[in-house]
Design a protein around this motif. Structure first.
Motif, PDB file in Angstrom:
ATOM      1  N   GLU A  61      -1.485  10.410  28.202  1.00 31.86           N
ATOM      2  CA  GLU A  61      -1.240  11.630  28.960  1.00 31.86           C
ATOM      3  C   GLU A  61       0.027  12.354  28.503  1.00 31.86           C
ATOM      4  O   GLU A  61       0.393  13.378  29.073  1.00 31.86           O
ATOM      5  CB  GLU A  61      -1.160  11.307  30.456  1.00 31.86           C
ATOM      6  N   MET A  96      -7.391  16.008  27.584  1.00 34.01           N
ATOM      7  CA  MET A  96      -6.073  16.470  28.033  1.00 34.01           C
ATOM      8  C   MET A  96      -5.689  17.753  27.304  1.00 34.01           C
ATOM      9  O   MET A  96      -5.163  18.691  27.893  1.00 34.01           O
ATOM     10  CB  MET A  96      -5.040  15.368  27.809  1.00 34.01           C
ATOM     11  N   MET A 110      -8.003  11.001  34.160  1.00 37.89           N
ATOM     12  CA  MET A 110      -7.049  11.917  33.564  1.00 37.89           C
ATOM     13  C   MET A 110      -6.382  12.714  34.680  1.00 37.89           C
ATOM     14  O   MET A 110      -6.938  12.865  35.764  1.00 37.89           O
ATOM     15  CB  MET A 110      -7.767  12.825  32.593  1.00 37.89           C
ATOM     16  N   GLU A 111      -5.194  13.231  34.397  1.00 38.52           N
ATOM     17  CA  GLU A 111      -4.518  14.066  35.399  1.00 38.52           C
ATOM     18  C   GLU A 111      -5.406  15.243  35.783  1.00 38.52           C
ATOM     19  O   GLU A 111      -5.905  15.951  34.909  1.00 38.52           O
ATOM     20  CB  GLU A 111      -3.231  14.641  34.810  1.00 38.52           C
TER      21      GLU A 111
END
Lengths: 474, 474
Positions: free
Chosen positions: A63, B264, B297-298
């Protein structure tokens, strides 16, 4: 480096490590370039497996929070520390369409409830058969009822549509094919769907003035021009509806807030007007289950031969408002559009509540409760009327009214000042002017009696008289 | 005159007399000028009091059906008989706004359910803890909970908003003030409110193609131009979003229907794009509670610093779809407009269900059920993936996917003909092309596994293979 990691019950350790390192990076506790402990060392310190730590590091690296350098371990990347991308967004970037600035904020809740509660539109929950209702709702919440737990037809659960068609037919002589009944999330949604399907921006919609405020707001929200039309002793003044009006919203059975019933002559006039103007009438029959004398007048819906009336009903006043179930009965020419609009709005109203309500109607519990409450509300209605005649004859003249959960009275004392003073003394009530946008509306007060028991009515009105006589509100 | 009156249980006799005379007038059985029996005579014949008959006659006279002539009794008035004003309206008079003609009819229900149910978006109700849920719902349906039974704040029941803010924070790192959580009647209503507050007619909204169909319809319903944007292995192709787009709808965690997660890099690109274009991103995180590998994932929401992302979540996939509860988390600049829009749409979502859901979250029942179902759906996910690799390797290539209730596979066999043939054989599934408006979309099939148990998955896929091999669908 002092990297402190807490483990809380329920959170996987890998996630706790990930989350806490991430926070430390973002709030600057871990600076750019700082070296993280080797996975083996941190694992030993935290008494977790090395894989656990590696998984957290891998994710942080993927990330972009950490970077690995061959032979020199894992480091905090540049350009992240102190950035604000992890904080709740500040939120000044996006602005809504203009119309939402023009609309007022929604009303506030009531907590705690007023000492003497003369609000309109709130039924007596203490007399509702919650035992029966709980049983019916619980029966629906079983896996064997998969049909009402997955996705229901947008128009509504078919047995409920049939029960509503029967109920409206028997009690109000509203004849309809169940296919033209649309189950809505309350009257509010019925108005919204109607506006959506019928009003183009810039068209005129008419509402009663004084009148129920939400339709005005809903129509405004869709870009319509909203005209307030005066109400006299026979109901909305048909001659005062502006030419070119596409849609008019009325409460003929029990005008909100005045309480009068629209005369038969005025009903026929309104229907003839709609015919001439190619307009639509929305008939909101929100509380006429509670009619205290034997002559409900024919609803506009059953006087209409051409399919220009949309009949709107609610279960908020017989069951409870937060149920959010109501319905509309529309001409067949609107069936498809209304169902599509309902589907796009929220797909359908909740399945188990619809099924429970169908049973409540079919088992006769609805009719029994209406009969019981009709007696109760009639007694309260008479009590308020008598009290007004006895104790307020010098300042207030009750408006003739024989149905529903509220009545109104005309009098110069119905000012914002009095209402404020009364509320400050624990007596919550509305004034007529609060439901009007016209300068020449007659002043007066509105007495809801759905949420207040007879003994409290007496005390509340006595308190109101005291406030009146003190005169500090003038 | 033979005036036949039936009394049915439950209907007051006065009403029965009224209703049946009225019908007889309207359908022509009682002609204009016909004399009615004197009240005394009819009362005697029907064994009711004379007052009962008089009340019915009075009402019919007041409403214009009958007329009294002094000394000569009561007669049917002219000009009523045979008129059609008592029939259900024919309904050709009113037409909806044009956009509703352009929108498709809503999908049909499923009755009976398919033999092998590979639909997307339907969870396994058989494993849901209905006992717990029934208890929590029943606890709310008590008069002592007046606050959630009358009117609730439009933004949502405060304890539920807090529980959602906590849940989104812990499980998805979505940080928000509970005041910016808006409880909606499902994702569908979240999309509707967002469109309402942000889109002007004629503006462009972008959606993924292939993609979830409802957003396209909702945006079209508000007069927006809708652009379908291709999706590659990293997610929506940001460069292909038309210039001037006001709002883009995406499913980054588990693209619907392809099943991929947005990379991302693509996430950062999309956020940068929104910044440049002054646009809004709607992030629909509809089923990522069920993630089978350790690296969610964020979400875009937590990568966004400027307040351009609206995060949308649903309880339909963890509880059951007909619950109709979901939420959106929006930037503070939209708080007021969204609450107003919710208020005008349906006031608020049902109170007892909101309160029960808050308890379900707070007591940990939600987290327990998610954990249980994550294991279960993971097993089904692996089973479908393995079966596709073993038995369909010649015709289908699974799309990488590690979350949710469905996965997709690319292959030339994903045609309308195959899907029709499969459904005819009891295997209900969707094809990728059904979620696209583009000519060049890759053909393939979508396998939902929320509503089908492992043993049925095996049998269903075997059946599908037979249909494929028969080749009659080509």
């Amino acid at each position: 480096m002092d990297l402190h990691i807490d483990f809380a019950a329920g959170e996987p350790r890998r996630d706790a490590i990930y989350r806490q390192i991430r926070s430390a990076v973002l709030d600057g506790r871990l600076r750019a370039g700082a070296a993280l402990p080797p996975t083996r060392e941190l694992a030993a310190r935290l008494a977790v497996s090395r894989n656990t730590v590696s998984a957290a590091y891998d994710r942080l690296t993927a990330e972009g929070f950490l970077a690995g350098r061959v032979g020199s371990g894992t480091f905090v990347r540049d350009g992240l520390s102190g950035s604000d991308f992890d904080r709740p967004p500040a939120g000044s970037a996006v602005e809504p369409v203009e119309v939402w600035d023009r609309l007022p904020e929604q009303p506030r809740g009531f907590a705690p409830p007023p000492e003497f509660d003369f609000r309109t539109g709130v039924p007596d929950l203490g007399m509702f058969p919650f035992d029966t209702w709980r049983r019916l709702v619980a029966q629906q919440l079983r896996v064997s009822n998969a049909d009402i737990l997955t996705y229901v037809e947008p128009g509504g659960h078919p047995p409920l549509r049939e029960a509503i068609a029967r109920q409206a037919g028997v009690s109000r002589n509203v004849r309809t094919d169940p296919a033209d009944v649309l189950v809505t999330s309350g009257t509010q949604q019925a108005l919204d769907l109607i506006a959506r399907v019928l009003l183009r921006p810039g068209e005129t919609a008419a509402v009663e003035d004084p009148g129920y405020p939400p339709p005005r707001l809903v129509f405004t929200g869709f870009g319509a021009r909203v005209a307030g039309v005066p109400v006299d002793a026979e109901g909305i003044v048909v001659d005062a509806i502006p030419p070119g009006t596409r849609l008019v919203y009325v409460t003929p059975s029990h005008q909100f807030p005045l309480g009068i019933a629209m005369s038969m002559r005025r009903r026929m006039e309104l229907i003839a007007w709609a015919e001439r103007q190619d307009a639509v009438i929305v008939e909101d029959d929100y509380d006429t289950e509670f009619r205290f004398t034997g002559r409900p007048m024919e609803p506009l819906h059953s006087l209409d031969g051409a399919g220009r009336v949309i009949y709107v009903g609610s279960f908020s006043k017989v069951l409870y408002p937060a149920l959010r179930l109501g319905y509309l009965i529309a001409p067949p020419s609107l069936r498809s559009a209304l169902r599509k609009a309902k589907y796009l709005t929220d797909w359908h109203s909740p399945g188990p509540a619809q099924a429970a309500l169908a049973r409540f109607l079919d088992e006769g519990a609805f009719a029994r409760h209406v009969r019981k409450m009709r007696r109760e509300y009639r007694a309260r209605h008479e009590l308020v009327t008598e009290s007004l005649k006895l104790d307020f004859a010098d300042v207030l003249t009750p408006v003739p009214c024989s149905a529903g959960l509220h009545l109104s009275a005309i009098g110069e004392c119905g000012t914002p000042g009095l209402v404020r003073a009364a509320r400050a003394s624990g007596v919550f009530l509305y004034r007529l002017g609060g439901f009007s946008e016209r300068e020449d509306v007659r002043p007066g007060l509105v007495f809801g009696y759905g949420a207040i028991r007879p003994e409290r009515i007496r005390l509340g009105l006595r308190r109101l008289r005291v406030v009146l006589d003190e005169g500090t509100w003038r």
